[in-house]
Scaffold this motif. Structure first.
Motif, short mmCIF file in Angstrom:
data_model
loop_
_atom_site.label_atom_id
_atom_site.label_comp_id
_atom_site.label_asym_id
_atom_site.label_seq_id
_atom_site.Cartn_x
_atom_site.Cartn_y
_atom_site.Cartn_z
N THR B 73 1.78 -11.12 -48.26
CA THR B 73 0.71 -10.35 -47.61
C THR B 73 0.97 -8.86 -47.79
OG1 THR B 73 0.31 -12.08 -45.98
CG2 THR B 73 -0.44 -9.87 -45.41
N VAL B 76 0.43 -7.81 -51.50
CA VAL B 76 -1.00 -7.79 -51.85
C VAL B 76 -1.63 -6.50 -51.32
CG1 VAL B 76 -3.22 -8.88 -51.28
CG2 VAL B 76 -1.31 -10.28 -52.04
N TYR B 77 -1.30 -6.17 -50.09
CA TYR B 77 -1.85 -4.96 -49.46
C TYR B 77 -1.36 -3.70 -50.18
CZ TYR B 77 -2.99 -1.38 -46.04
OH TYR B 77 -3.47 -0.25 -45.42
N LYS B 80 -2.89 -3.12 -53.52
CA LYS B 80 -4.29 -2.71 -53.32
C LYS B 80 -4.35 -1.21 -53.03
CE LYS B 80 -8.19 -4.23 -50.48
NZ LYS B 80 -8.62 -4.98 -49.30
N LYS B 81 -3.32 -0.70 -52.37
CA LYS B 81 -3.29 0.71 -51.99
C LYS B 81 -2.63 1.59 -53.06
CE LYS B 81 -5.37 0.22 -48.14
NZ LYS B 81 -6.70 0.76 -47.93
#
Lengths: 114, 223
Positions: B73, B76-77, B80-81
């Motif tokens: 998790t 993935v975050y 994305k950033k």
């Protein structure tokens, strides 16, 4: 097979048929599962009541005792069931993971955007 | 330049019930110029609050899924950033954030850096035996000489995440990543870290160890 064992087997199968029907009425599963399990318990009841019907299969497999036949058959059946349940659990696990992850990220982004 | 660097380095901290230690770990990572994301994996204490107060981005799993899932998790975050370098670090204070520069130096030479703890008396005996056993099995089956296969202090380039992305929800992910590094011939280096054991009853158990070994065998067979 002794009469006591037959009676126990029949009563057990009857109890399972009742539970199967009850859970079907409670919508724990659909019609297909209900019919499948009903057939399983009816087959069990039939085999317990008329074990001589299995003698043909038993002699073909080289099994002499009826109890051995039932134990082997039961083991095979439950092995398949356990494997099927394992696959189902793994699928659900993956789905839950996906949902929890999406929720965690979306909740944070929603909070951050306020 | 500092802002660009800060943009690219992300520390991912999976945490469950670490309200006492998390703030210190977060602060230490921020001091090393990293963005910090704490994944609160179903804590029933104030871990999320303490992490947020210390300056971390906090993602909360509504139910506990396991370390592997929490790390995924976070990764993935972070990607994305805009993360370019990802550092995974434990929430219980076992890992010193001050070692982050060592990992970043390692990433200049390889795609992934594994931290390793010395197998000395600071490590509980059972853990030492277990770690050595898993190290030996991994070496025999995968041909890689990873000195500490269960150390969660690692760093990798974000671009290889898809190659090493693990399926395991729990501690098995440490070994799963190693199996993927070996199979896909990803370049790696190792860096020594201090062994700090605040709580001898947390972390992997004997049951986890058996599960890890079985998983290693499975990954070897399935290729």
């Amino acid at each position: 097979m002794t009469y006591t064992l037959k009676i126990i087997g029949i009563l057990f199968a009857a109890a399972m048929i009742y539970l199967t029907f009850l859970n079907f009425k409670r919508r724990s599963y659909g019609k297909k599962s209900f019919v499948l399990w009903l057939l399983v318990w009816l087959f069990f009841m039939f085999m317990v009541t008329f074990p001589e019907t299995a003698y043909g299969i038993m002699s073909g497999l080289g099994i002499q005792r009826t109890v051995d036949f039932f134990v082997m058959g039961g083991l095979l059946f439950f092995s398949v069931m356990i494997f099927y349940m394992y696959i189902s659990v793994k699928r659900i696990e993956k789905k839950v993971e996906g949902i929890v992850r999406r929720d965690a990220i979306m909740s944070h982004e929603k909070k951050a955007s306020k | 330049m500092k802002d660009n660097k800060k943009q690219s380095i992300w520390a991912i901290i999976p945490a469950k019930n670490e309200q006492e230690k998390i703030a210190g770990v977060v602060a230490g990572c921020i001091k090393q110029n990293a963005n910090v994301v704490v994944v609160d994996d179903g804590s029933d204490d104030n871990t999320a609050y303490a992490a947020e107060k210390a300056g971390a981005v906090v993602l909360r799993h509504k139910v506990n899924l396991g370390k592997g899932s929490a790390l995924k998790t976070g990764c993935v975050y972070a990607i994305k950033k805009g993360a370019k370098e990802i550092i995974t670090i434990d929430a219980d204070g076992q890992h010193r954030p001050g070692d982050i520069p060592k990992f970043l130096d390692g990433l200049k030479k390889s795609d992934i850096v594994f931290g390793y703890r010395k197998l000395n008396r600071d490590m509980p005996l059972l853990l030492r035996i277990g770690n050595w056993g898993i190290y030996f099995i991994t070496k025999v089956l995968f041909g890689v000489n990873i000195l500490d296969t269960q150390c969660g202090y690692r760093a990798f380039k974000a671009e290889i995440f898809e190659k090493i992305k693990w399926e395991s929800l729990d501690y098995s992910m440490e070994s799963e990543v190693i199996s993927k590094v070996a199979k896909k011939r990803i370049s790696y280096t190792q860096t020594e870290i201090d062994t700090i054991y605040a709580d001898r009853y947390k972390g992997t158990t004997v049951i986890d160890g058996i599960k890890i070994v079985l998983n290693i065998l499975w990954w070897r067979i399935t290729g």
